[in-house]
Design a protein around this motif. Sequence first.
Motif, PDB file in Angstrom:
ATOM      1  N   VAL A 104       0.838  -1.208   0.000  1.00 14.82           N
ATOM      2  CA  VAL A 104       0.000   0.000   0.000  1.00 14.82           C
ATOM      3  C   VAL A 104       0.870   1.254   0.000  1.00 14.82           C
ATOM      4  O   VAL A 104       0.576   2.234  -0.713  1.00 14.82           O
ATOM      5  CB  VAL A 104      -0.945  -0.012   1.210  1.00 14.82           C
ATOM      6  CG1 VAL A 104      -1.716   1.297   1.303  1.00 14.82           C
ATOM      7  CG2 VAL A 104      -1.920  -1.180   1.117  1.00 14.82           C
ATOM      8  N   ALA A 105       1.957   1.234   0.767  1.00 10.15           N
ATOM      9  CA  ALA A 105       2.853   2.386   0.798  1.00 10.15           C
ATOM     10  C   ALA A 105       3.507   2.598  -0.561  1.00 10.15           C
ATOM     11  O   ALA A 105       3.670   3.746  -1.013  1.00 10.15           O
ATOM     12  CB  ALA A 105       3.915   2.189   1.879  1.00 10.15           C
ATOM     13  N   ALA A 114       3.889   0.464 -11.429  1.00 12.94           N
ATOM     14  CA  ALA A 114       4.121   0.374  -9.991  1.00 12.94           C
ATOM     15  C   ALA A 114       4.428  -1.063  -9.575  1.00 12.94           C
ATOM     16  O   ALA A 114       5.320  -1.309  -8.743  1.00 12.94           O
ATOM     17  CB  ALA A 114       2.901   0.903  -9.238  1.00 12.94           C
ATOM     18  N   LEU A 115       3.704  -2.032 -10.146  1.00 13.44           N
ATOM     19  CA  LEU A 115       3.940  -3.430  -9.785  1.00 13.44           C
ATOM     20  C   LEU A 115       5.263  -3.935 -10.353  1.00 13.44           C
ATOM     21  O   LEU A 115       5.955  -4.727  -9.696  1.00 13.44           O
ATOM     22  CB  LEU A 115       2.779  -4.285 -10.303  1.00 13.44           C
ATOM     23  CG  LEU A 115       1.449  -4.108  -9.565  1.00 13.44           C
ATOM     24  CD1 LEU A 115       0.345  -4.910 -10.247  1.00 13.44           C
ATOM     25  CD2 LEU A 115       1.569  -4.522  -8.109  1.00 13.44           C
ATOM     26  N   VAL A 116       5.622  -3.502 -11.545  1.00 14.65           N
ATOM     27  CA  VAL A 116       6.913  -3.904 -12.119  1.00 14.65           C
ATOM     28  C   VAL A 116       8.060  -3.401 -11.244  1.00 14.65           C
ATOM     29  O   VAL A 116       9.030  -4.118 -10.971  1.00 14.65           O
ATOM     30  CB  VAL A 116       7.045  -3.378 -13.562  1.00 14.65           C
ATOM     31  CG1 VAL A 116       8.491  -3.491 -14.045  1.00 14.65           C
ATOM     32  CG2 VAL A 116       6.129  -4.153 -14.494  1.00 14.65           C
ATOM     33  N   TRP A 117       7.955  -2.152 -10.796  1.00 14.21           N
ATOM     34  CA  TRP A 117       8.992  -1.582  -9.921  1.00 14.21           C
ATOM     35  C   TRP A 117       9.127  -2.390  -8.632  1.00 14.21           C
ATOM     36  O   TRP A 117      10.232  -2.573  -8.115  1.00 14.21           O
ATOM     37  CB  TRP A 117       8.630  -0.134  -9.613  1.00 14.21           C
ATOM     38  CG  TRP A 117       9.530   0.528  -8.625  1.00 14.21           C
ATOM     39  CD1 TRP A 117      10.771   1.055  -8.855  1.00 14.21           C
ATOM     40  CD2 TRP A 117       9.255   0.756  -7.231  1.00 14.21           C
ATOM     41  NE1 TRP A 117      11.278   1.601  -7.696  1.00 14.21           N
ATOM     42  CE2 TRP A 117      10.370   1.427  -6.690  1.00 14.21           C
ATOM     43  CE3 TRP A 117       8.176   0.472  -6.402  1.00 14.21           C
ATOM     44  CZ2 TRP A 117      10.432   1.806  -5.352  1.00 14.21           C
ATOM     45  CZ3 TRP A 117       8.235   0.847  -5.077  1.00 14.21           C
ATOM     46  CH2 TRP A 117       9.353   1.507  -4.564  1.00 14.21           C
ATOM     47  N   PHE A 173      -6.548  -0.890  -5.916  1.00 13.40           N
ATOM     48  CA  PHE A 173      -7.402  -0.133  -4.996  1.00 13.40           C
ATOM     49  C   PHE A 173      -6.820   1.245  -4.699  1.00 13.40           C
ATOM     50  O   PHE A 173      -7.553   2.243  -4.637  1.00 13.40           O
ATOM     51  CB  PHE A 173      -7.581  -0.916  -3.700  1.00 13.40           C
ATOM     52  CG  PHE A 173      -8.384  -0.194  -2.656  1.00 13.40           C
ATOM     53  CD1 PHE A 173      -9.769  -0.161  -2.734  1.00 13.40           C
ATOM     54  CD2 PHE A 173      -7.765   0.457  -1.599  1.00 13.40           C
ATOM     55  CE1 PHE A 173     -10.526   0.501  -1.775  1.00 13.40           C
ATOM     56  CE2 PHE A 173      -8.508   1.118  -0.635  1.00 13.40           C
ATOM     57  CZ  PHE A 173      -9.891   1.147  -0.720  1.00 13.40           C
ATOM     58  N   THR A 174      -5.513   1.336  -4.522  1.00  7.87           N
ATOM     59  CA  THR A 174      -4.893   2.589  -4.092  1.00  7.87           C
ATOM     60  C   THR A 174      -4.721   3.569  -5.246  1.00  7.87           C
ATOM     61  O   THR A 174      -4.983   4.763  -5.090  1.00  7.87           O
ATOM     62  CB  THR A 174      -3.522   2.300  -3.452  1.00  7.87           C
ATOM     63  OG1 THR A 174      -3.685   1.363  -2.387  1.00  7.87           O
ATOM     64  CG2 THR A 174      -2.897   3.568  -2.906  1.00  7.87           C
TER      65      THR A 174
END
Length: 313
Positions: free
Chosen positions: A137-138, A181-184, A251-252
């Motif tokens: 989440v962060a 964001a998920l790849v990072w 979600f975020t």
Amino acid sequence: MTATASARVAAATARPAPRPPSDRLRAWATRAPLLPALVFMIVVTQLPFVATVVISFFDWNALYPKDRHFTGIDNYRQVLTDPDLRHSVWTTVLLTVTVVLVSLVLGLVVALLLNRKFRGRGVVRTLMIAPFLIVPVAAALLWKHVLYNPEYGLLNGLLHYVGGPQPDWISNNPLLAVEAALVWQWTPFMMLILLAGLQSRDQQQLEAARVDGASDWQIFRYLTLPHLRRYLELGGLLGSIYIVQNFDAVFTITSGGLGTANLPYTVYQSFYQAHENGLASAAGVVVVIGSIIIATFALRVVSSLFREEVSRA
């Protein structure tokens, strides 16, 4: 029949001698410390899953708890035929495949670089692992506000510095924003697995190839890449297990809007917003079944890696 043959037949057909009570007590004493953990795991994981499976066969709205009835597989049929739910399934597949493939490629590149000797390599490795250690989440909040924000985000700040446009990254490319964001976050995980594979190569074989005049590309193409095949499969399967169930980033960053709602977010939406317990349970069971299928292949890859290491040792 000779006496020797008769003795062999009698030995083959004889029942094994029962273990003495002391051995059985010792075996139970060895297993006894594990029983509380086993009972706890069954109560916490298996019983709720069984309850979820049972609820998935009911038309059950939390707003009308008394008006519930058995519907068979209608909820599963709706999960597979409803346009919105089918779109969420497709989004889940697209999100998972894109993140896993890009993370694997970037992780391989970073692993190849970090496998070389240079000053400060340990510090660089530690820094590269950091994104994977951040709370999901962060990490999503970091990308949403620090990087993507159109007014004070870092990306638009850099573009403003060079006189470029000021796009709204999330509105213009919502799914790509979630994928980035998920790849990072998952590239360090892939890098760790592939770096372990690189360090397990046969150094004598590599030296022999260099002595024979093989180039770096030939060594990578014909020696390194085949050796990393199992590690690439393992990284892809483990990454798929987690990303299929990802909820935090969607979600975020986008709140499931703009066509980014995956299946876990749809489960949340059906359960907490529409209060459709039966439909949400059916969608959740579908997610679990998909995860189990992927996990089965992952366990086979892990077991084959262990067998290869044992045979090599």
